[in-house]
Design a protein around this motif. Structure first.
Motif, PDB file in Angstrom:
ATOM      1  N   GLY A  57       0.817  -1.213   0.000  1.00 30.48           N
ATOM      2  CA  GLY A  57       0.000   0.000   0.000  1.00 30.48           C
ATOM      3  C   GLY A  57       0.843   1.252   0.000  1.00 30.48           C
ATOM      4  N   LYS A  58       1.927   1.240   0.768  1.00 31.09           N
ATOM      5  CA  LYS A  58       2.821   2.396   0.843  1.00 31.09           C
ATOM      6  C   LYS A  58       3.482   2.650  -0.509  1.00 31.09           C
ATOM      7  CE  LYS A  58       6.851   2.053   2.777  1.00 31.09           C
ATOM      8  NZ  LYS A  58       7.964   1.874   3.715  1.00 31.09           N
ATOM      9  N   TYR A  59       3.978   1.582  -1.143  1.00 25.18           N
ATOM     10  CA  TYR A  59       4.627   1.750  -2.443  1.00 25.18           C
ATOM     11  C   TYR A  59       3.622   2.141  -3.519  1.00 25.18           C
ATOM     12  CZ  TYR A  59       8.790  -0.257  -0.365  1.00 25.18           C
ATOM     13  OH  TYR A  59       9.874  -0.495   0.432  1.00 25.18           O
ATOM     14  N   GLY A  60       2.408   1.647  -3.428  1.00 31.14           N
ATOM     15  CA  GLY A  60       1.367   2.043  -4.375  1.00 31.14           C
ATOM     16  C   GLY A  60       1.056   3.528  -4.266  1.00 31.14           C
ATOM     17  N   GLN A  61       0.989   4.035  -3.033  1.00 33.60           N
ATOM     18  CA  GLN A  61       0.733   5.459  -2.823  1.00 33.60           C
ATOM     19  C   GLN A  61       1.892   6.303  -3.343  1.00 33.60           C
ATOM     20  OE1 GLN A  61      -2.105   6.851  -1.814  1.00 33.60           O
ATOM     21  NE2 GLN A  61      -1.164   8.816  -2.234  1.00 33.60           N
ATOM     22  N   GLN A  62       3.120   5.838  -3.123  1.00 31.49           N
ATOM     23  CA  GLN A  62       4.284   6.571  -3.641  1.00 31.49           C
ATOM     24  C   GLN A  62       4.255   6.622  -5.162  1.00 31.49           C
ATOM     25  OE1 GLN A  62       7.711   4.600  -1.973  1.00 31.49           O
ATOM     26  NE2 GLN A  62       7.579   5.721  -0.042  1.00 31.49           N
ATOM     27  N   ALA A  63       3.872   5.514  -5.806  1.00 30.44           N
ATOM     28  CA  ALA A  63       3.785   5.482  -7.266  1.00 30.44           C
ATOM     29  C   ALA A  63       2.698   6.424  -7.771  1.00 30.44           C
ATOM     30  CB  ALA A  63       3.520   4.053  -7.753  1.00 30.44           C
ATOM     31  N   ALA A  64       1.575   6.463  -7.078  1.00 31.49           N
ATOM     32  CA  ALA A  64       0.492   7.364  -7.474  1.00 31.49           C
ATOM     33  C   ALA A  64       0.914   8.826  -7.324  1.00 31.49           C
ATOM     34  CB  ALA A  64      -0.757   7.084  -6.639  1.00 31.49           C
ATOM     35  N   ASP A  65       1.620   9.137  -6.238  1.00 32.00           N
ATOM     36  CA  ASP A  65       2.095  10.507  -6.045  1.00 32.00           C
ATOM     37  C   ASP A  65       3.096  10.898  -7.129  1.00 32.00           C
ATOM     38  OD1 ASP A  65       0.519  10.676  -3.798  1.00 32.00           O
ATOM     39  OD2 ASP A  65       2.176  10.341  -2.377  1.00 32.00           O
ATOM     40  N   LYS A  66       3.973   9.980  -7.491  1.00 32.54           N
ATOM     41  CA  LYS A  66       4.972  10.258  -8.537  1.00 32.54           C
ATOM     42  C   LYS A  66       4.282  10.448  -9.888  1.00 32.54           C
ATOM     43  CE  LYS A  66       9.474  10.211  -9.047  1.00 32.54           C
ATOM     44  NZ  LYS A  66      10.309  11.256  -8.478  1.00 32.54           N
TER      45      LYS A  66
END
Length: 170
Positions: A57-66
């Protein structure tokens, strides 16, 4: 381990097997092995699964922010490019007046105004609104979307090809 006595298996044989320590689980088997002190590994497996879910979930959110950051940058660049095209059309309108007449220069000015208005609309909308507009356009006119994608692909391919051809052969 071979059974050396000729006696049939009894309770002692089952008790000896139940005190064995856990080894690598068989693929597809559930992990209910016990350690030598008798504690279940099920809690450890559950904790590991939860940690994986949290990290995903954390990495998914980082990818969405990027991705949002890249989209904002692309929106800004597109607005600037459209402004430059509008300025180019406005500048060309004067030359069109001289060569073809005021009527055709007016067409160039109208086109420049349209491009400038579109640039302002792109700059004013947020990314989510632009994505919704694009989705609505594709649903309304899929043929236009496919044609536009093919045209953009053709232009990008030509640009890449011309860049490759321009490199000197060593």
């Amino acid at each position: 381990m071979a059974d050396t006595d000729a006696q049939p298996m009894g309770n002692a044989d089952f008790n000896a097997a139940s005190t064995a320590t856990a080894t690598t689980p068989v693929k597809g088997a559930t992990q209910t092995a016990t350690t030598s002190d008798g504690t279940a590994l099920a809690n450890t497996v559950t904790d590991a699964k939860q940690a994986l879910k949290d990290n995903a979930g954390k990495y998914g959110q980082q990818a969405a922010d990027k991705a949002r950051s890249f989209a904002e940058d692309g929106k800004t660049r597109a607005g600037e490019a459209l402004d430059q095209i509008a300025q180019l059309l406005t500048d060309a309108a004067g030359q069109v007046d001289d060569k073809l007449g005021a009527q055709y220069g007016g067409y160039a000015r109208t086109a420049a105004d349209s491009v400038s208005g579109f640039a302002d609309q792109v700059k004013a909308k947020d990314i989510d609104a632009l994505i919704e507009d694009a989705t609505a356009l594709v649903r309304k006119s899929p043929a236009i979307a496919i044609g536009a994608a093919a045209a953009v692909g053709f232009v990008v391919a030509r640009l890449v090809q011309s860049g490759v051809d321009a490199d000197p052969k060593v």
